[in-house]
Scaffold this motif. Sequence first.
Motif, PDB file in Angstrom:
ATOM      1  N   VAL A 127       0.848  -1.195   0.000  1.00  0.00           N
ATOM      2  CA  VAL A 127       0.000   0.000   0.000  1.00  0.00           C
ATOM      3  C   VAL A 127       0.880   1.240   0.000  1.00  0.00           C
ATOM      4  O   VAL A 127       1.814   1.351   0.794  1.00  0.00           O
ATOM      5  CB  VAL A 127      -0.930   0.006   1.237  1.00  0.00           C
ATOM      6  N   ARG A 128       0.571   2.164  -0.891  1.00  0.00           N
ATOM      7  CA  ARG A 128       1.188   3.491  -0.858  1.00  0.00           C
ATOM      8  C   ARG A 128       0.418   4.314   0.171  1.00  0.00           C
ATOM      9  O   ARG A 128      -0.755   4.636  -0.029  1.00  0.00           O
ATOM     10  CB  ARG A 128       1.133   4.159  -2.224  1.00  0.00           C
ATOM     11  N   VAL A 129       1.036   4.617   1.282  1.00  0.00           N
ATOM     12  CA  VAL A 129       0.351   5.309   2.377  1.00  0.00           C
ATOM     13  C   VAL A 129       0.182   6.788   2.011  1.00  0.00           C
ATOM     14  O   VAL A 129       1.148   7.461   1.642  1.00  0.00           O
ATOM     15  CB  VAL A 129       1.137   5.177   3.693  1.00  0.00           C
ATOM     16  N   MET A 130      -1.040   7.268   2.142  1.00  0.00           N
ATOM     17  CA  MET A 130      -1.333   8.670   1.862  1.00  0.00           C
ATOM     18  C   MET A 130      -1.480   9.497   3.133  1.00  0.00           C
ATOM     19  O   MET A 130      -1.192  10.696   3.149  1.00  0.00           O
ATOM     20  CB  MET A 130      -2.614   8.776   1.025  1.00  0.00           C
ATOM     21  N   ALA A 131      -1.940   8.865   4.210  1.00  0.00           N
ATOM     22  CA  ALA A 131      -2.115   9.581   5.473  1.00  0.00           C
ATOM     23  C   ALA A 131      -2.106   8.584   6.618  1.00  0.00           C
ATOM     24  O   ALA A 131      -2.455   7.413   6.455  1.00  0.00           O
ATOM     25  CB  ALA A 131      -3.413  10.387   5.482  1.00  0.00           C
ATOM     26  N   ALA A 132      -1.692   9.057   7.774  1.00  0.00           N
ATOM     27  CA  ALA A 132      -1.748   8.296   9.023  1.00  0.00           C
ATOM     28  C   ALA A 132      -2.164   9.273  10.111  1.00  0.00           C
ATOM     29  O   ALA A 132      -2.306  10.476   9.861  1.00  0.00           O
ATOM     30  CB  ALA A 132      -0.396   7.670   9.334  1.00  0.00           C
ATOM     31  N   SER A 133      -2.392   8.766  11.308  1.00  0.00           N
ATOM     32  CA  SER A 133      -2.641   9.669  12.427  1.00  0.00           C
ATOM     33  C   SER A 133      -1.820   9.195  13.619  1.00  0.00           C
ATOM     34  O   SER A 133      -1.431   8.027  13.696  1.00  0.00           O
ATOM     35  CB  SER A 133      -4.134   9.740  12.783  1.00  0.00           C
ATOM     36  N   LEU A 134      -1.537  10.118  14.527  1.00  0.00           N
ATOM     37  CA  LEU A 134      -0.728   9.783  15.692  1.00  0.00           C
ATOM     38  C   LEU A 134      -1.581   9.179  16.793  1.00  0.00           C
ATOM     39  O   LEU A 134      -2.759   9.514  16.947  1.00  0.00           O
ATOM     40  CB  LEU A 134      -0.017  11.029  16.213  1.00  0.00           C
ATOM     41  N   ASN A 135      -0.974   8.288  17.561  1.00  0.00           N
ATOM     42  CA  ASN A 135      -1.597   7.672  18.722  1.00  0.00           C
ATOM     43  C   ASN A 135      -0.620   7.712  19.882  1.00  0.00           C
ATOM     44  O   ASN A 135       0.603   7.882  19.687  1.00  0.00           O
ATOM     45  CB  ASN A 135      -1.989   6.225  18.395  1.00  0.00           C
ATOM     46  N   ARG A 136      -1.121   7.545  21.096  1.00  0.00           N
ATOM     47  CA  ARG A 136      -0.245   7.614  22.265  1.00  0.00           C
ATOM     48  C   ARG A 136       0.892   6.601  22.191  1.00  0.00           C
ATOM     49  O   ARG A 136       1.976   6.828  22.719  1.00  0.00           O
ATOM     50  CB  ARG A 136      -1.051   7.380  23.546  1.00  0.00           C
ATOM     51  N   VAL A 137       0.655   5.482  21.509  1.00  0.00           N
ATOM     52  CA  VAL A 137       1.703   4.470  21.422  1.00  0.00           C
ATOM     53  C   VAL A 137       2.918   4.983  20.654  1.00  0.00           C
ATOM     54  O   VAL A 137       4.042   4.517  20.861  1.00  0.00           O
ATOM     55  CB  VAL A 137       1.158   3.169  20.799  1.00  0.00           C
ATOM     56  N   ASP A 138       2.734   5.966  19.773  1.00  0.00           N
ATOM     57  CA  ASP A 138       3.881   6.535  19.068  1.00  0.00           C
ATOM     58  C   ASP A 138       4.816   7.225  20.054  1.00  0.00           C
ATOM     59  O   ASP A 138       6.046   7.132  19.931  1.00  0.00           O
ATOM     60  CB  ASP A 138       3.407   7.525  18.006  1.00  0.00           C
ATOM     61  N   LEU A 139       4.247   7.908  21.036  1.00  0.00           N
ATOM     62  CA  LEU A 139       5.068   8.514  22.086  1.00  0.00           C
ATOM     63  C   LEU A 139       5.729   7.438  22.936  1.00  0.00           C
ATOM     64  O   LEU A 139       6.893   7.564  23.321  1.00  0.00           O
ATOM     65  CB  LEU A 139       4.214   9.424  22.966  1.00  0.00           C
ATOM     66  N   TYR A 140       4.986   6.372  23.224  1.00  0.00           N
ATOM     67  CA  TYR A 140       5.539   5.297  24.041  1.00  0.00           C
ATOM     68  C   TYR A 140       6.713   4.620  23.338  1.00  0.00           C
ATOM     69  O   TYR A 140       7.749   4.343  23.953  1.00  0.00           O
ATOM     70  CB  TYR A 140       4.456   4.266  24.367  1.00  0.00           C
ATOM     71  N   ILE A 154      10.144   1.997  12.163  1.00  0.00           N
ATOM     72  CA  ILE A 154       9.212   2.975  11.604  1.00  0.00           C
ATOM     73  C   ILE A 154       7.966   3.061  12.480  1.00  0.00           C
ATOM     74  O   ILE A 154       7.359   2.048  12.822  1.00  0.00           O
ATOM     75  CB  ILE A 154       8.826   2.596  10.167  1.00  0.00           C
ATOM     76  N   LEU A 155       7.599   4.277  12.844  1.00  0.00           N
ATOM     77  CA  LEU A 155       6.427   4.521  13.682  1.00  0.00           C
ATOM     78  C   LEU A 155       5.143   4.494  12.848  1.00  0.00           C
ATOM     79  O   LEU A 155       5.177   4.477  11.623  1.00  0.00           O
ATOM     80  CB  LEU A 155       6.556   5.871  14.387  1.00  0.00           C
ATOM     81  N   GLY A 156       4.001   4.542  13.550  1.00  0.00           N
ATOM     82  CA  GLY A 156       2.707   4.672  12.881  1.00  0.00           C
ATOM     83  C   GLY A 156       1.857   3.430  12.985  1.00  0.00           C
ATOM     84  O   GLY A 156       2.240   2.357  12.505  1.00  0.00           O
ATOM     85  N   LEU A 157       0.690   3.578  13.602  1.00  0.00           N
ATOM     86  CA  LEU A 157      -0.195   2.435  13.847  1.00  0.00           C
ATOM     87  C   LEU A 157      -1.308   2.332  12.813  1.00  0.00           C
ATOM     88  O   LEU A 157      -1.650   1.245  12.367  1.00  0.00           O
ATOM     89  CB  LEU A 157      -0.791   2.551  15.259  1.00  0.00           C
ATOM     90  N   ASP A 158      -1.908   3.456  12.447  1.00  0.00           N
ATOM     91  CA  ASP A 158      -3.036   3.416  11.514  1.00  0.00           C
ATOM     92  C   ASP A 158      -2.666   4.111  10.206  1.00  0.00           C
ATOM     93  O   ASP A 158      -1.657   4.815  10.112  1.00  0.00           O
ATOM     94  CB  ASP A 158      -4.291   4.036  12.125  1.00  0.00           C
ATOM     95  N   GLY A 159      -3.500   3.910   9.193  1.00  0.00           N
ATOM     96  CA  GLY A 159      -3.200   4.539   7.917  1.00  0.00           C
ATOM     97  C   GLY A 159      -4.262   4.271   6.872  1.00  0.00           C
ATOM     98  O   GLY A 159      -5.109   3.386   7.009  1.00  0.00           O
ATOM     99  N   ALA A 160      -4.195   5.081   5.821  1.00  0.00           N
ATOM    100  CA  ALA A 160      -5.051   4.904   4.648  1.00  0.00           C
ATOM    101  C   ALA A 160      -4.214   5.247   3.425  1.00  0.00           C
ATOM    102  O   ALA A 160      -3.293   6.067   3.494  1.00  0.00           O
ATOM    103  CB  ALA A 160      -6.280   5.803   4.730  1.00  0.00           C
ATOM    104  N   GLY A 161      -4.515   4.606   2.313  1.00  0.00           N
ATOM    105  CA  GLY A 161      -3.713   4.863   1.133  1.00  0.00           C
ATOM    106  C   GLY A 161      -4.285   4.220  -0.108  1.00  0.00           C
ATOM    107  O   GLY A 161      -5.499   4.016  -0.231  1.00  0.00           O
ATOM    108  N   ILE A 162      -3.379   3.859  -1.031  1.00  0.00           N
ATOM    109  CA  ILE A 162      -3.758   3.337  -2.340  1.00  0.00           C
ATOM    110  C   ILE A 162      -3.006   2.041  -2.578  1.00  0.00           C
ATOM    111  O   ILE A 162      -1.796   1.947  -2.327  1.00  0.00           O
ATOM    112  CB  ILE A 162      -3.415   4.358  -3.445  1.00  0.00           C
TER     113      ILE A 162
END
Length: 350
Positions: free
Chosen positions: A32-45, A60-68
């Motif tokens: 998947v080509r990631v277009m966007a993600a959002s931050l979650n508390r686990v990224d800080l952890y 590489i950080l990042g838990l959720d995402g959307a893309g193509i």
Amino acid sequence: MKAVFISGHGDNAVVQIGERPKPARGHGDVLVRVMAASLNRVDLYMRDSGKGITHSLPHILGLDGAGIVEEVGPEEPLLTVGQRVVLHPGIGCGRCEFCQRGAGVLCTGIQYLGEHRDGTLAEFVSLPARNVFPMPASLNFEQAAALGVCHLTAWRMLFGKAQIQPWETVLIFGIGGGVSLAALQLAKLAGCKAIVTSRDAGKLQRALDLGADHAINGSTQDITREVMALTGGRGADVVIENVGQAVWSHALKSLVRGGRIVTCGATSGDQPPADLRRIFIRQLQIFGSTLGDLAELRDLLAFVERSALRPVICATYPMDEVHAALDALEAGSQFGKIAITIGPATPDAQ
């Protein structure tokens, strides 16, 4: 590929923005080509310590995402190259007793994107096809990315655990955070009365503007007394909370007899007084909950397609400004999700 990764543990100094190897797509996987993600508390952890989570550096950080969809094998009948998709971040083993009964979120060997394996703050991610879902046409990439963790967590809490009914009253602690806001949106769309709490008057007003029926300021009002007054002395049917120790007593005391409390976090501490007499005398039900199964994400996405639900995005940052985004998350002043654009920012979907 360009990615956000940690080279060690500490503060933002260990968070790097640079080149990492592009993942190779394995059999049965989707690239998947990631277009966007959002931050979650686990990224800080993960940045701070990642203690107890098996991972290797750089990571590489990042838990959720959307893309193509960039690449997909001929064995996959439901996804096509160029399709807009949402990701489920939990990769189950597929073999344990829980996976085999369809409860993959309980998998004994589950691996999460951004925790046990490289995550979504990157231009590409490869994961099993079963974890890739068609994206609701009504959302842009930033909104869709937010569904995979916070809204999925709230969906399981409300419908899977508490099994809310439209005539019930739901008390939601800590409004402003992603899960709490998702719970407010879902509870109202399900027909429930929603009472929210916060120590921030501005967040309470914004929650009222979003449809909350009542708002309680935890810094100036007694939460339990206010809930009882608002429910005619009866109490709330369901409590949704992820604050933990600081509000646990109020949560238990605000429930109707036989009421249900669902917890998914403990940001203020995880060792509150048990208050066992109250629990057994009033026959309260306590549920722990984390994320949601693949089937629950499927149901959530179908619900989004049929409703006016749009995740609340409070701020959007390009990948190059991820340090500022992490600072904003750590400050705790956000109202909604903090999105990270990996590809070009997208306008609201029509």
